[in-house]
Each structure stands twice: as C-alpha cells, then as structure tokens.
Design a protein around this motif. Structure first.
Motif, PDB file in Angstrom:
ATOM      1  N   GLU A  48      27.273 -73.009  46.837  1.00 62.77           N
ATOM      2  CA  GLU A  48      26.522 -72.494  47.979  1.00 62.77           C
ATOM      3  C   GLU A  48      25.697 -71.275  47.579  1.00 62.77           C
ATOM      4  O   GLU A  48      24.515 -71.171  47.916  1.00 62.77           O
ATOM      5  CB  GLU A  48      27.489 -72.126  49.109  1.00 62.77           C
ATOM      6  CG  GLU A  48      28.099 -73.311  49.817  1.00 62.77           C
ATOM      7  CD  GLU A  48      27.087 -74.014  50.707  1.00 62.77           C
ATOM      8  OE1 GLU A  48      26.534 -73.368  51.607  1.00 62.77           O
ATOM      9  OE2 GLU A  48      26.839 -75.206  50.470  1.00 62.77           O
TER      10      GLU A  48
ATOM     11  N   ARG B 174      22.743 -72.157  45.331  1.00 63.69           N
ATOM     12  CA  ARG B 174      21.592 -72.693  46.073  1.00 63.69           C
ATOM     13  C   ARG B 174      20.839 -71.573  46.791  1.00 63.69           C
ATOM     14  O   ARG B 174      19.611 -71.617  46.909  1.00 63.69           O
ATOM     15  CB  ARG B 174      22.054 -73.757  47.069  1.00 63.69           C
ATOM     16  CG  ARG B 174      22.476 -75.065  46.415  1.00 63.69           C
ATOM     17  CD  ARG B 174      22.724 -76.155  47.456  1.00 63.69           C
ATOM     18  NE  ARG B 174      23.047 -77.417  46.824  1.00 63.69           N
ATOM     19  CZ  ARG B 174      24.282 -77.837  46.550  1.00 63.69           C
ATOM     20  NH1 ARG B 174      25.322 -77.067  46.871  1.00 63.69           N
ATOM     21  NH2 ARG B 174      24.494 -78.992  45.958  1.00 63.69           N
TER      22      ARG B 174
ATOM     23  N   TYR C  97      19.601 -77.748  52.668  1.00 61.46           N
ATOM     24  CA  TYR C  97      20.453 -76.569  52.569  1.00 61.46           C
ATOM     25  C   TYR C  97      19.825 -75.388  53.308  1.00 61.46           C
ATOM     26  O   TYR C  97      20.514 -74.662  54.037  1.00 61.46           O
ATOM     27  CB  TYR C  97      20.670 -76.199  51.106  1.00 61.46           C
ATOM     28  CG  TYR C  97      21.369 -74.876  50.914  1.00 61.46           C
ATOM     29  CD1 TYR C  97      22.730 -74.749  51.157  1.00 61.46           C
ATOM     30  CD2 TYR C  97      20.655 -73.748  50.517  1.00 61.46           C
ATOM     31  CE1 TYR C  97      23.369 -73.527  51.002  1.00 61.46           C
ATOM     32  CE2 TYR C  97      21.282 -72.523  50.362  1.00 61.46           C
ATOM     33  CZ  TYR C  97      22.637 -72.418  50.600  1.00 61.46           C
ATOM     34  OH  TYR C  97      23.263 -71.209  50.462  1.00 61.46           O
TER      35      TYR C  97
END
Length: 351
Positions: A139, A142, A186
């Motif tokens: 996470e 990204r 995302y």
C-alpha cells in the motif's frame, strides 16, 4: 545495468561460458549495451553448430556470453545443451533486475508486474527508490508511486493538490500517467477512503465539484453527513501558498456550476461570516453589511466585528478596500452615535 554486470561478473568468476535466455524478450537493449572486459558477447540465432565449434574448438580459453532472444529451447531441440550443462546460466528478467536495483525482495515481483509502465522509466525508479523505506508494505509503495507520478510528497492530500493544480491549468498529464501506470484504481480508492467521494466513473473535475458542494452545504446547514476530512482538505488547500491560484481558479468555476450566487441570496450574515470558499460569499457579506448600515438594521459594533473577522479570510485582499471603507464608516457612525451633542441653548450651539 550495474546489477546485470555484477551478477555476470560473479558467474564469469566460476564459468568460462555463460548462457543468457531472455524469456520475455525484454532485455535485448541491456545485452547490447553491456560491456564486460575480456568477455565476448554472441547472440544465439540459428548458429548453434558454428557457435559450438567456435567456443569449444577454436577459442577454448576465451570467455563468452551467449544470449538468446527468447526462452531456452526444449532439451531435444537444444544443440548447445551439453555446453550449457557444463557451464553457467544467467537467470534474469526485467522485473528481477528492477527489484535488485530498488533493493526490494522477490515478494514484490507481482506488484512491479502490475505497474510495469511506471518502472520502465529510470527517473521514476530513481525517485521511487528515494521515497521508499524498508518497512513499507505494498500500500505504501503504491502511494510513493502516486507521489512520483504527481510530483508530490507521498500523502494523498499532497497528490491531490498537485493534480488539481494541473487541472486548473487545463492539463491532465499527471492523472494520465497515473492511469497508464495502472494506479488509478488504487488512487480513487484512497480518495474514497479519505474523503468519502464515490462516482462512476470517478474524475478529478467531478471530485472537486463534490468537494466544494459538500463543504459549502455542510457550513450553511444543508447537510449533516460526516465527511470532516473534506473540510480539512479544502481549508488546507485554500490556504496553501503554493496552490492558492489553482484553488481560486477552480473555485470560480465551481461556484458557477453549483449556482452559488443564487443560493447566497437566501443566506444571512450569521451563516456566512466565517465562510470563505468563494469570492461570491464576500460580495454577499459586503452587500449585507452595507444594507445593515444604511437601513440601520444591525448593530454597528456587529458590523465592525464581522469586518475584523473577515480580515483573516481567503478573499479579503481582493475586497480589502471595500471592507475597510465599511469598517471605518461603521466606526464613524458609532462614534457619532455616542457623541454627546446636547447644548443648553441656540446661542451656546454657535459659540
């Protein structure tokens, strides 16, 4: 390239001949640019018999890097299999090379494959490497990619500020890069998580309309939905010295889309005195202040206090002259109202 050279150097410490199978056909440029002192590079291309004779008979002491643009052939069709088994094989694909360059473990290979266009640019890889930490999970990685694409700090609010700055200028290069790199899902998930924005399909212009609409309606009492992060973001963005012009341009556009001027006609000073999302709010406040002074419908002290509060607002500088004129007019009228002009006689009044 340095990673490839280092691995190959170690292999050539052990083997005179090293095979390199480019399974995904993505490393030809690296092979052609590679320079290894004392090693001759040769491509395997329907020349197996001649190549075998050369490396085993003609130049038995020379070191060779034998490159094939594609996967290794099946054993029964591999005329160099005996040479390969007696020597070394270099295993690498582009993802493995990038992982080594970024000092990431093989567990991140799927993440890299998912966002291949991002990692194809050396400058992005360099910026990405500077922004990551050893403790980062996918996470966070990204988020760093988003930051690199948008030229911001790795925070979703900072990413949005840079994207909105570009939107205000009529550009879309950064958001397009995010999309090309496979980061759009995302990105919008993070925006939804932080700011409660949902739309199908999502878009930057739609997001900023939703943002202004919610914050305005929340402050004038048209909604009680809890999306406090929107209020925090809008105030931070509005007061950011680097993004103020972008904010103002978009605020003007959104005010027209939301027909804010029409709604303001229904609002009183109490509901507007602390709002500064749109310049139209200041215009409405000034009209109400002037009406209050002229028609004596508001206390002069209240007028003075409101002007003092507005000095801290975003659009004050644009309307400073008018605000100060109203302020001093109110002070003068208040002073005049408090002045004792009572006289004992007409004669005393003209002395």
């Amino acid at each position: 390239m340095n990673n490839i050279s280092q691995v190959l150097d170690k292999l050539f410490d052990r083997y005179r001949i090293v095979f390199w199978y480019d399974d995904r056909r993505e490393l030809r440029a690296e092979f052609e640019a590679l320079e290894l002192p004392g090693v001759e590079k040769v491509e395997i291309d329907n020349n197996e018999f001649a190549l075998k004779y050369r490396v085993l008979r003609q130049e038995p002491e020379h070191r060779f890097l034998l490159y094939r643009h594609g996967p290794a052939p099946a054993d029964l069709q591999n005329w160099l299999l005996d040479v390969e088994l007696a020597h070394g094989v270099f295993y690498a694909d582009q993802v493995t090379i990038w992982l080594n360059e970024l000092e990431l473990g093989p567990e991140y290979s799927e993440l890299v494959r998912e966002h291949l266009p991002f990692f194809k640019a050396a400058k992005r890889r360099e910026a990405f490497k500077k922004g990551i930490r050893a403790s980062d999970n996918p996470e966070r990685l990204r988020l760093v990619m988003l930051a690199v694409c948008s030229g911001s700090e790795p925070r979703i609010d900072a990413v949005l500020e840079n994207l909105l700055a570009e939107l205000a200028q009529g550009g879309d290069e950064k958001i397009r890069l995010i999309e090309r790199c496979g980061l759009q899902a995302y990105f919008w998930k993070r925006v939804e998580c932080h700011y409660g924005y949902q739309s199908e399909p999502p878009g930057l212009k739609d997001f900023v309309i939703d943002l202004f609409k919610y914050c305005y309606e929340r402050n004038v009492g048209l909604t009680d939905v809890d999306r406090d992060e929107c209020l925090v973001f809008l105030n931070r963005w509005k007061d950011n010295v680097h993004h103020g012009k972008a904010y103002e341009k978009l605020a003007h556009e959104i005010a027209e889309i939301l027909q804010i001027e029409d709604d303001l006609r229904q609002r009183d000073l109490k509901s507007l005195r602390d709002l500064d999302y749109f310049s139209l709010i200041d215009q409405r406040i000034l009209v109400l202040l002037l009406e209050g002074i002229v028609f004596r419908t508001m206390a002069l002290a209240d007028c003075v206090e409101i002007v003092r509060r507005r000095r801290m607002s975003h659009w004050y500088r644009k309307f400073a002259d008018v605000y100060e004129a109203v302020y001093h007019a109110a002070l003068f009228l208040q002073y005049f109202h408090d002045l004792d002009v009572e006289v004992e006689s007409a004669a005393a009044a003209i002395r």
